[in-house]
Design an enzyme around this catalytic site. Structure first.
Site, PDB file in Angstrom:
ATOM      1  N   GLY A  73       0.832  -1.204   0.000  1.00 43.80           N
ATOM      2  CA  GLY A  73       0.000   0.000   0.000  1.00 43.80           C
ATOM      3  C   GLY A  73       0.863   1.249   0.000  1.00 43.80           C
ATOM      4  O   GLY A  73       1.924   1.270   0.630  1.00 43.80           O
ATOM      5  N   ASP A 121       2.404  -0.483  11.758  1.00 40.52           N
ATOM      6  CA  ASP A 121       2.291  -1.859  12.262  1.00 40.52           C
ATOM      7  C   ASP A 121       3.548  -2.698  12.021  1.00 40.52           C
ATOM      8  O   ASP A 121       3.488  -3.925  12.056  1.00 40.52           O
ATOM      9  CB  ASP A 121       1.067  -2.551  11.629  1.00 40.52           C
TER      10      ASP A 121
HETATM   11  P1  ATP Z   1       0.893  -3.001   3.377  1.00 41.61           P
HETATM   12  O1  ATP Z   1       1.260  -2.858   4.824  1.00 41.61           O
HETATM   13  O2  ATP Z   1       0.546  -1.731   2.757  1.00 41.61           O
HETATM   14  O3  ATP Z   1      -0.121  -4.084   3.107  1.00 41.61           O
HETATM   15  P2  ATP Z   1       2.872  -4.897   2.535  1.00 41.61           P
HETATM   16  O4  ATP Z   1       4.267  -4.721   2.062  1.00 41.61           O
HETATM   17  O5  ATP Z   1       2.686  -5.670   3.814  1.00 41.61           O
HETATM   18  O6  ATP Z   1       2.242  -3.445   2.623  1.00 41.61           O
HETATM   19  P3  ATP Z   1       1.814  -7.054   0.928  1.00 41.61           P
HETATM   20  O7  ATP Z   1       0.734  -7.073  -0.091  1.00 41.61           O
HETATM   21  O8  ATP Z   1       1.698  -7.986   2.078  1.00 41.61           O
HETATM   22  O9  ATP Z   1       1.983  -5.539   1.378  1.00 41.61           O
HETATM   23  O10 ATP Z   1       3.210  -7.397   0.198  1.00 41.61           O
HETATM   24  C1  ATP Z   1       3.641  -6.616  -0.903  1.00 41.61           C
HETATM   25  C2  ATP Z   1       4.318  -7.504  -1.895  1.00 41.61           C
HETATM   26  O11 ATP Z   1       5.478  -8.095  -1.319  1.00 41.61           O
HETATM   27  C3  ATP Z   1       3.495  -8.691  -2.386  1.00 41.61           C
HETATM   28  O12 ATP Z   1       2.560  -8.338  -3.371  1.00 41.61           O
HETATM   29  C4  ATP Z   1       4.584  -9.578  -2.944  1.00 41.61           C
HETATM   30  O13 ATP Z   1       4.993  -9.111  -4.195  1.00 41.61           O
HETATM   31  C5  ATP Z   1       5.716  -9.362  -1.941  1.00 41.61           C
HETATM   32  N1  ATP Z   1       5.720 -10.418  -0.924  1.00 41.61           N
HETATM   33  C6  ATP Z   1       4.880 -10.558   0.129  1.00 41.61           C
HETATM   34  N2  ATP Z   1       5.145 -11.673   0.831  1.00 41.61           N
HETATM   35  C7  ATP Z   1       6.180 -12.271   0.184  1.00 41.61           C
HETATM   36  C8  ATP Z   1       6.915 -13.498   0.405  1.00 41.61           C
HETATM   37  N3  ATP Z   1       6.645 -14.312   1.432  1.00 41.61           N
HETATM   38  N4  ATP Z   1       7.902 -13.787  -0.456  1.00 41.61           N
HETATM   39  C9  ATP Z   1       8.188 -12.989  -1.498  1.00 41.61           C
HETATM   40  N5  ATP Z   1       7.525 -11.836  -1.753  1.00 41.61           N
HETATM   41  C10 ATP Z   1       6.546 -11.487  -0.933  1.00 41.61           C
END
Ligand code: ATP
Length: 324
Positions: free
Chosen positions: A15, A133
């Site tokens: 996000g 978070d």
């Molecule tokens: P937000 O807090 O805004 O949700 P975030 O970074 O936690 O941000 P996610 O959608 O969980 O958002 O992860 C962003 C991207 O990171 C995913 O779309 C994917 O491309 C990559 N990603 C997430 N988990 C993994 C994983 N276990 N291994 C490799 N890539 C990952």
């Protein structure tokens, strides 16, 4: 002993949050200051897999410190969760000659950075999310801007709620965490703040309090509901049924993600982006940049994400005391 690195990449993922641009700027300018070239990878990990990249020099990031969103775009990339996608991303990073990668995003994005580090691409996470978070960091970039955006909207709601002597039930973002809701609730003088981390006795903490406040002469009420709690309309319906007070719901939604970043976010983004490049130069890999007691530091990603962070209990107690 600083490692000679020649080229790094920067991407924003997950996000968006106000201040991500300021991270991009700090990374590009720090790299440039040390003679390191920088590639901007667009649309998160998708850009790494598909080779969607742009050259970034010190002048490419002029003026972006004041802009919300991210000039590199952001995306969620499911291919990164597959072996093929991850291998392609790592191969492309090697092909582009990246000696390091800075990833600004949330904990999911850091998992991607961790996976790339294991494939030999030194990657550093920088916490950019309005939710605050990330458990190992006291602060995440975008939080302060989102709080201020929410407060500006609620101040406007207060005017109309006061005129009609209504109750405003406002849902704020935060995913499963209540940090944003707590700060916003305190800053707008909410009668009650509903948080995923705290059980609440609805009758005692909301209904009885609203009745008592009405006797004390209060003409309007603001109830803040964190998105992780559930349906704000249910809360409004229960309030109306129990008190007879007209309760209206406002879901602030994505407006909280936009706007020019506050001073705090610009400063934190600049400090964290700078730190990320400095530790890459020292040979670091698989680290997440954090703020701890107003110092910028870093942790191993696994270790950092396994830590715990509770709500600010003192602030929660204060909020309950002053909301009479
Ligand atoms: P937000 O807090 O805004 O949700 P975030 O970074 O936690 O941000 P996610 O959608 O969980 O958002 O992860 C962003 C991207 O990171 C995913 O779309 C994917 O491309 C990559 N990603 C997430 N988990 C993994 C994983 N276990 N291994 C490799 N890539 C990952």
């Amino acid at each position: 002993m600083e490692k000679q690195i020649k080229r790094i990449g920067i991407l924003t993922s997950g996000g968006d949050a106000p201040g991500m641009n300021a991270v991009v700027r700090a990374v590009v300018r720090t790299a440039s200051a040390y003679g390191i070239s920088c590639l901007g990878i667009r649309r998160g990990y998708s850009g790494l897999i598909n080779g969607d990249i742009i050259e970034l020099g010190a002048r490419s990031v002029d003026g972006i410190i004041a802009k919300g969103g991210t000039m590199l775009y952001t995306a969620r990339c499911l291919e990164m969760l597959t072996d093929d996608g991850l291998t392609q991303a790592a191969n492309n990073a090697h092909y582009m000659g990246l000696d390091g990668l800075v990833v600004c995003g949330g904990d999911g994005s850091f998992r991607g950075a961790q996976a790339l580090s294991r494939k030999g691409v030194p990657a550093i996470g920088v916490p950019g999310t309005i939710d605050n978070d990330i458990v190992c960091s006291d602060y995440t970039i975008g939080f302060d801007s989102a709080c201020n955006t929410a407060i500006q909207a609620i101040d406007k709601l207060r005017d109309t709620m006061q005129s009609h002597e209504r109750c405003s039930v406002v849902e704020v973002m935060g995913r499963r965490a209540g940090h944003l809701a707590l700060d916003v609730g305190v800053a707008c003088g909410a009668t009650a703040i509903l948080l995923p981390e705290r059980e609440i006795d609805f009758e005692k903490s909301i209904v009885e309090k609203m009745r008592a406040n009405r006797i004390r002469g209060r003409k309007h009420h603001i109830i803040i509901v964190a998105e992780g709690v559930g349906n704000a309309q249910d809360v409004a319906d229960r309030i109306h049924t129990a008190t007879g007070i007209d309760a209206r719901v406002t879901i602030l939604g994505h407006i909280q993600r936009g706007g020019s970043p506050t001073v705090r976010d610009r400063v934190m983004a600049t400090r964290m982006g700078y730190h990320a490049v400095k530790i890459l130069m020292e040979g670091a890999s698989n680290r997440v940049v954090c703020a701890r007691n107003n110092q910028i530091t870093d942790y191993d990603i696994e270790e950092g994400l396994a830590m715990s962070k509770d709500l600010n209990q003192e602030l929660y107690e204060v909020s309950q005391t002053v909301s009479i």
